[in-house]
Structures are given as C-alpha cells and as structure tokens.
Design a protein around this motif. Structure first.
Motif, PDB file in Angstrom:
ATOM      1  N   HIS A 137       2.920  56.141  69.627  1.00  0.00           N
ATOM      2  CA  HIS A 137       2.031  57.281  69.863  1.00  0.00           C
ATOM      3  C   HIS A 137       2.540  58.001  71.101  1.00  0.00           C
ATOM      4  CE1 HIS A 137      -2.156  58.923  71.172  1.00  0.00           C
ATOM      5  NE2 HIS A 137      -1.519  59.785  70.420  1.00  0.00           N
ATOM      6  N   VAL A 138       2.886  59.285  70.955  1.00  0.00           N
ATOM      7  CA  VAL A 138       3.343  60.076  72.101  1.00  0.00           C
ATOM      8  C   VAL A 138       2.360  61.219  72.287  1.00  0.00           C
ATOM      9  CG1 VAL A 138       5.258  61.346  73.100  1.00  0.00           C
ATOM     10  CG2 VAL A 138       5.712  59.523  71.466  1.00  0.00           C
ATOM     11  N   SER A 139       1.873  61.372  73.520  1.00  0.00           N
ATOM     12  CA  SER A 139       0.839  62.398  73.730  1.00  0.00           C
ATOM     13  C   SER A 139       0.885  62.959  75.145  1.00  0.00           C
ATOM     14  CB  SER A 139      -0.544  61.795  73.463  1.00  0.00           C
ATOM     15  OG  SER A 139      -0.741  60.660  74.295  1.00  0.00           O
ATOM     16  N   THR A 140       0.333  64.170  75.285  1.00  0.00           N
ATOM     17  CA  THR A 140       0.088  64.718  76.620  1.00  0.00           C
ATOM     18  C   THR A 140      -1.384  65.045  76.694  1.00  0.00           C
ATOM     19  OG1 THR A 140       0.465  66.954  75.837  1.00  0.00           O
ATOM     20  CG2 THR A 140       2.341  65.827  76.794  1.00  0.00           C
ATOM     21  N   GLN A 141      -1.899  65.048  77.910  1.00  0.00           N
ATOM     22  CA  GLN A 141      -3.299  65.458  78.060  1.00  0.00           C
ATOM     23  C   GLN A 141      -3.336  66.968  78.195  1.00  0.00           C
ATOM     24  OE1 GLN A 141      -4.061  63.218  81.547  1.00  0.00           O
ATOM     25  NE2 GLN A 141      -5.007  61.530  80.417  1.00  0.00           N
TER      26      GLN A 141
ATOM     27  N   VAL B 154       3.505  62.673  80.111  1.00  0.00           N
ATOM     28  CA  VAL B 154       3.682  62.257  78.710  1.00  0.00           C
ATOM     29  C   VAL B 154       3.446  60.756  78.613  1.00  0.00           C
ATOM     30  CG1 VAL B 154       5.286  62.134  76.775  1.00  0.00           C
ATOM     31  CG2 VAL B 154       5.398  64.072  78.354  1.00  0.00           C
ATOM     32  N   THR B 155       2.550  60.369  77.695  1.00  0.00           N
ATOM     33  CA  THR B 155       2.299  58.938  77.479  1.00  0.00           C
ATOM     34  C   THR B 155       2.991  58.486  76.200  1.00  0.00           C
ATOM     35  OG1 THR B 155       0.126  59.200  78.475  1.00  0.00           O
ATOM     36  CG2 THR B 155       0.507  57.175  77.254  1.00  0.00           C
ATOM     37  N   VAL B 156       3.784  57.410  76.299  1.00  0.00           N
ATOM     38  CA  VAL B 156       4.446  56.827  75.119  1.00  0.00           C
ATOM     39  C   VAL B 156       3.884  55.425  74.937  1.00  0.00           C
ATOM     40  CG1 VAL B 156       6.634  56.046  74.149  1.00  0.00           C
ATOM     41  CG2 VAL B 156       6.561  58.139  75.525  1.00  0.00           C
ATOM     42  N   SER B 157       3.221  55.203  73.807  1.00  0.00           N
ATOM     43  CA  SER B 157       2.636  53.875  73.556  1.00  0.00           C
ATOM     44  C   SER B 157       3.206  53.265  72.290  1.00  0.00           C
ATOM     45  CB  SER B 157       1.114  53.981  73.376  1.00  0.00           C
ATOM     46  OG  SER B 157       0.540  54.510  74.532  1.00  0.00           O
ATOM     47  N   MET B 158       3.284  51.922  72.282  1.00  0.00           N
ATOM     48  CA  MET B 158       3.809  51.214  71.109  1.00  0.00           C
ATOM     49  C   MET B 158       2.851  50.099  70.730  1.00  0.00           C
ATOM     50  SD  MET B 158       7.433  49.232  70.655  1.00  0.00           S
ATOM     51  CE  MET B 158       7.000  47.727  71.471  1.00  0.00           C
TER      52      MET B 158
ATOM     53  N   SER C 187       2.271  50.755  77.142  1.00  0.00           N
ATOM     54  CA  SER C 187       2.330  52.197  77.362  1.00  0.00           C
ATOM     55  C   SER C 187       3.234  52.545  78.535  1.00  0.00           C
ATOM     56  CB  SER C 187       0.932  52.752  77.665  1.00  0.00           C
ATOM     57  OG  SER C 187       0.096  52.627  76.542  1.00  0.00           O
ATOM     58  N   LEU C 188       3.963  53.647  78.386  1.00  0.00           N
ATOM     59  CA  LEU C 188       4.780  54.197  79.478  1.00  0.00           C
ATOM     60  C   LEU C 188       4.245  55.584  79.807  1.00  0.00           C
ATOM     61  CD1 LEU C 188       8.347  53.461  78.029  1.00  0.00           C
ATOM     62  CD2 LEU C 188       7.086  52.070  79.665  1.00  0.00           C
ATOM     63  N   LEU C 189       4.245  55.920  81.101  1.00  0.00           N
ATOM     64  CA  LEU C 189       3.811  57.259  81.511  1.00  0.00           C
ATOM     65  C   LEU C 189       4.974  57.946  82.206  1.00  0.00           C
ATOM     66  CD1 LEU C 189       1.370  59.194  81.691  1.00  0.00           C
ATOM     67  CD2 LEU C 189       0.971  58.301  83.987  1.00  0.00           C
ATOM     68  N   ILE C 190       5.383  59.107  81.659  1.00  0.00           N
ATOM     69  CA  ILE C 190       6.521  59.830  82.238  1.00  0.00           C
ATOM     70  C   ILE C 190       6.037  61.147  82.819  1.00  0.00           C
ATOM     71  CG2 ILE C 190       8.811  60.752  81.770  1.00  0.00           C
ATOM     72  CD1 ILE C 190       7.967  58.952  78.956  1.00  0.00           C
ATOM     73  N   ASP C 191       6.387  61.364  84.100  1.00  0.00           N
ATOM     74  CA  ASP C 191       6.039  62.630  84.741  1.00  0.00           C
ATOM     75  C   ASP C 191       7.267  63.527  84.643  1.00  0.00           C
ATOM     76  OD1 ASP C 191       4.573  63.515  87.979  1.00  0.00           O
ATOM     77  OD2 ASP C 191       5.371  64.749  86.356  1.00  0.00           O
TER      78      ASP C 191
ATOM     79  N   GLN D  55       2.819  51.168  82.355  1.00  0.00           N
ATOM     80  CA  GLN D  55       1.400  51.175  82.703  1.00  0.00           C
ATOM     81  C   GLN D  55       0.840  49.757  82.676  1.00  0.00           C
ATOM     82  OE1 GLN D  55       1.721  54.202  83.891  1.00  0.00           O
ATOM     83  NE2 GLN D  55      -0.389  54.565  83.271  1.00  0.00           N
ATOM     84  N   ALA D  56       0.037  49.415  83.693  1.00  0.00           N
ATOM     85  CA  ALA D  56      -0.565  48.083  83.745  1.00  0.00           C
ATOM     86  C   ALA D  56      -1.509  47.877  82.578  1.00  0.00           C
ATOM     87  CB  ALA D  56      -1.316  47.905  85.066  1.00  0.00           C
ATOM     88  N   GLN D  57      -2.230  48.943  82.240  1.00  0.00           N
ATOM     89  CA  GLN D  57      -3.167  48.843  81.130  1.00  0.00           C
ATOM     90  C   GLN D  57      -2.668  49.754  80.003  1.00  0.00           C
ATOM     91  OE1 GLN D  57      -5.232  46.640  81.005  1.00  0.00           O
ATOM     92  NE2 GLN D  57      -7.086  47.176  79.927  1.00  0.00           N
ATOM     93  N   PRO D  58      -2.323  49.190  78.835  1.00  0.00           N
ATOM     94  CA  PRO D  58      -1.848  50.064  77.751  1.00  0.00           C
ATOM     95  C   PRO D  58      -2.980  50.921  77.177  1.00  0.00           C
ATOM     96  CG  PRO D  58      -2.049  47.803  76.980  1.00  0.00           C
ATOM     97  CD  PRO D  58      -2.360  47.780  78.437  1.00  0.00           C
ATOM     98  N   GLU D  59      -2.599  51.983  76.502  1.00  0.00           N
ATOM     99  CA  GLU D  59      -3.565  52.856  75.843  1.00  0.00           C
ATOM    100  C   GLU D  59      -4.378  52.044  74.841  1.00  0.00           C
ATOM    101  OE1 GLU D  59      -1.355  56.070  74.151  1.00  0.00           O
ATOM    102  OE2 GLU D  59      -3.057  56.736  72.951  1.00  0.00           O
TER     103      GLU D  59
END
Lengths: 233, 167
Positions: free
Chosen positions: A41-45, A53-57, A93-97, A83-87
């Motif tokens: 799941h790839v998303s932006t708020q 950008v959040t990339v979750s698996m 989850s990874l958070l990319i700025d 991320q310590a806590q996944p989505e």
C-alpha cells in the motif's frame, strides 16, 4: 531465452522514482500485490503533507520473519524511514520524506522496492551467518511463506540444507518437476562447486523426517539443496 | 525388430476390414448410422481383431458392415511419455471434426480411435487411407519421442542457468 525475474518490485520502483522526478505531487493511494501473497500500500496524506509517502507491506509470514531478525535488518537498511508502528492491517511501514530524503534519492527507488526481498532475506542471513561463525545449532528454521508451501533451513556443520516444499495443482506438474529437478541434481556432474539437489514427492525428505513443524507431507513435493562454505561466505 | 511385422499385419487387416457399403438403419426409418457405434444388430458386426506388438502397444480393429473403428494404444515407457501422449492425443481429438476420420473419444483401454464410414470411402482412396493410418502410427511415436527429448533439453538448460549462480 530464459525468463529471469527481478528481485525487487517493479511497480514500487516506478512509483517511488516518479515521486522524485515529477514536479506535480498528486494524491496517492495505491494497493497492489507481489508474489507469495504479498500486498503493498503506497499513499500520501492530503493537504500540506504531500511530501510524505507511506509504503506498507503485508505478508502472512512477517511475524515469523521478525522473530528471525528481520526487524534489526530493516532498521539497519532503512534507518529513520522504518516506522515503529506499521499502518493498520499491514506488517511493516516505511515513511519517506520527499523533501528531506535520508540519502541520495537516486538510490531510494531500488532500496524501497527491495522491501520484500530484505524482509525475506533475514532468516537466511542469520542462519548462514551463524554457520560461518560456527555458532549455528541444529535448530531447523521454518518459513511458511505461502499458504501451503514453506521453506526450511537446516544447519549441518559447515553446510546448510535448504528445503523448499512445493504444492502442485496437477499431478502432471509433479512429473515435469521430477524431470527438471533430476537435471538440477545431475548438474553436479558437469559443474563444480554446485549444491547437491534431491527431490521427493509426497514423502518427507530425510532431513526433515522427525520434524514436527513439517506441513503438507501428503500433498507436496520437497526439493532439498545443500549449500556449503563457498556459497555462504 | 517387431515394428515392420506389426505394421504390415495392421495394414492387411485394415485393407480387409475397410470393405464397407452403405447400410441404412434397420431399426429407425430413414436413419443412417455407423453400425460399429450403434452395435444394435449382431449380424452387422464382424469379428474384432487385436494386433499386439507387445503388451504396451496394440491396435484394435472393429469392423462392421458400414463402418470400422480402429483404436491404437501408443507406447508410453514412463510418466512423462504418458503425460505427453495424453496431452497430444487430447489436442488432436478436440479437433476431430477437421480431422474427419478421428473419433472424439478413444475406446476404453486405448489412447486414440478412428471411425471410418462408407461415406469416407466414397471420398477417399482406400489404399491411401490405410497408408495414412500406418504413417500416423509411425509419426506419433516419433513426435512423442521428440517432445520428450525437448523436455529433457529444456530441463538441462534451466538447471544450468540456475546452478551457474553457485559455481
């Protein structure tokens, strides 16, 4: 001639690449799949935060992989992005700025799209590393990476036996597998330093004879490959 | 070598069996059916003959007054030949209509069946038809063998590609 699959996820690679090269930042919310039942799941708020950008698996065997050291590996590779806590409903989850990338953005598409590969590699790295350091025990490691198929790692002194369990949708497939895997086993005759390969169908391989965690014995085929020191280093 | 006597025997048997004539149905008015399939009247069916090369290769010839059924069991030495034979004959049988003389389902105990009727013999030369069946039997063995060799060759290439990462 040969179809050799890539290790990384092509869709994820292109999404990240485009995020860095495109001027416009449109709202993003994509869900897509990879082999072995993996979901991304790839998303932006919305609003001001389109640079995040959040990339979750999500993958059914993630909890097994975390117990085998995946989380430490991911921390080393992804650093602050992890991320310590996944989505919710995902396992990692990874958070990319995009405005403050933690490293050269040219490397990020490949690094991010290898997420599944890095998680999957953890138990192999651990077991192979232990064997090289001579600190491996006799414990058999199970990775139930698909619903009815698993991988088992059995350290044995200087070598490691890797066993793949394969489910066949038709009996004919098992016959073709036997022919192909016999050639794999025969490769040793013409190539030096190649792993030893064995195949059994609907019976437990010798290496896993008394292993309680062995699943699907009556339906699956089992391929055993013995890798040794020159491969592990 | 038993191949030539086997095929010669089939050739002479077929040549004798393919003496067909039009024979409208005795049971249903204005119907004309292959009697070898209907099997209603005993006097219209002739003695069936099995020509065996060995226990794995044989040919069943069932003659009747207006039609003949020829069934062949193809040599299958191992599992992979069984699968290849099964897939190959299935491919042909699904196209039975274009094949003209092929039956859509094999007779039980055999891999492939032909159904030849008097109508076919009105359009085709009998000696050429017999030549065709014999040639077919030789070609199919060669095809299956060729396919098996391709599978093994492909397997060797794949194994080499995979293993060379380790060598």
């Amino acid at each position: 001639e040969m179809i050799l699959l890539e290790f990384n996820n092509r869709i994820l690679f292109e999404i990240i690449e485009q995020r860095f090269t495109n001027e416009k930042r449109e709202l993003l919310d994509v869900v897509f799949a990879d082999f072995d039942g993996v979901s991304f799941h790839v998303s932006t708020q919305d609003g001001e935060k389109r640079n995040l950008v959040t990339v979750s698996m999500s993958w059914s065997c993630c909890s097994q992989l975390f117990q085998l050291g995946a989380q430490q590996d991911l921390k080393k590779i992804y650093g602050p992005m992890l991320q310590a806590q996944p989505e919710a409903k995902y396992d990692v989850s990874l958070l990319i700025d995009l405005d403050n990338p933690p490293e050269d953005p040219k490397n990020l598409p490949l690094k991010i799209s290898n997420l599944k590969r890095h998680v999957f590699a953890a138990p192999f790295k651990k077991v192979f590393g232990d064997i090289v350091n001579k600190s491996a025990g006799n414990q058999i490691v199970s990775i139930d990476y698909r619903g009815n198929e698993s991988i088992y790692l059995k350290p044995e002194g200087d070598s490691c036996t890797v066993i793949f369990s394969i489910a066949f949708s038709e009996d004919a497939d098992a016959v073709f597998a036997k022919v192909f895997l016999q050639e794999f086993a025969d490769a040793r005759k013409s190539m030096r330093g190649v792993p030893a390969v064995k195949f059994t169908y609907r019976e437990a391989p010798l290496e896993l004879e008394n292993f309680p965690g062995l699943k699907n014995v009556e339906s699956n085929g089992f391929v055993s490959m013995v890798v040794f020191d020159q491969h592990l280093n | 070598n038993t191949l030539k006597p086997y095929l010669d025997c089939i050739r002479t048997t077929l040549t004798a069996a393919l003496c067909l004539r039009n024979f409208p149905s005795q049971i249903v008015e204005r119907h004309n059916k292959p009697e070898v399939e209907v099997r209603g009247s005993r006097e219209l069916l002739l003695q069936p003959i099995v020509v065996s090369r060995n226990e794995n290769e044989r040919c069943l010839i069932e003659p009747a007054i207006n039609s003949v059924r020829v069934s062949i069991r193809i040599k299958q030495a191992d599992e992979i030949e069984e699968i290849l034979t099964h897939k190959f004959s299935r491919f042909l049988m699904q196209r039975a209509e274009q094949f003209v003389i092929l039956r859509r389902k094999p007779v039980s105990g055999y891999d492939l069946s032909f159904l030849i009727t008097h109508k076919h013999l009105e359009d085709l030369w009998k000696h050429k038809l017999v030549d065709f069946v014999i040639q077919f039997m030789e070609d199919i063995d060669r095809e299956i063998n060729g396919m098996k060799i391709s599978v093994n060759t492909r397997a060797r290439i794949v194994a080499h590609e995979f293993m060379k990462q380790f060598a």
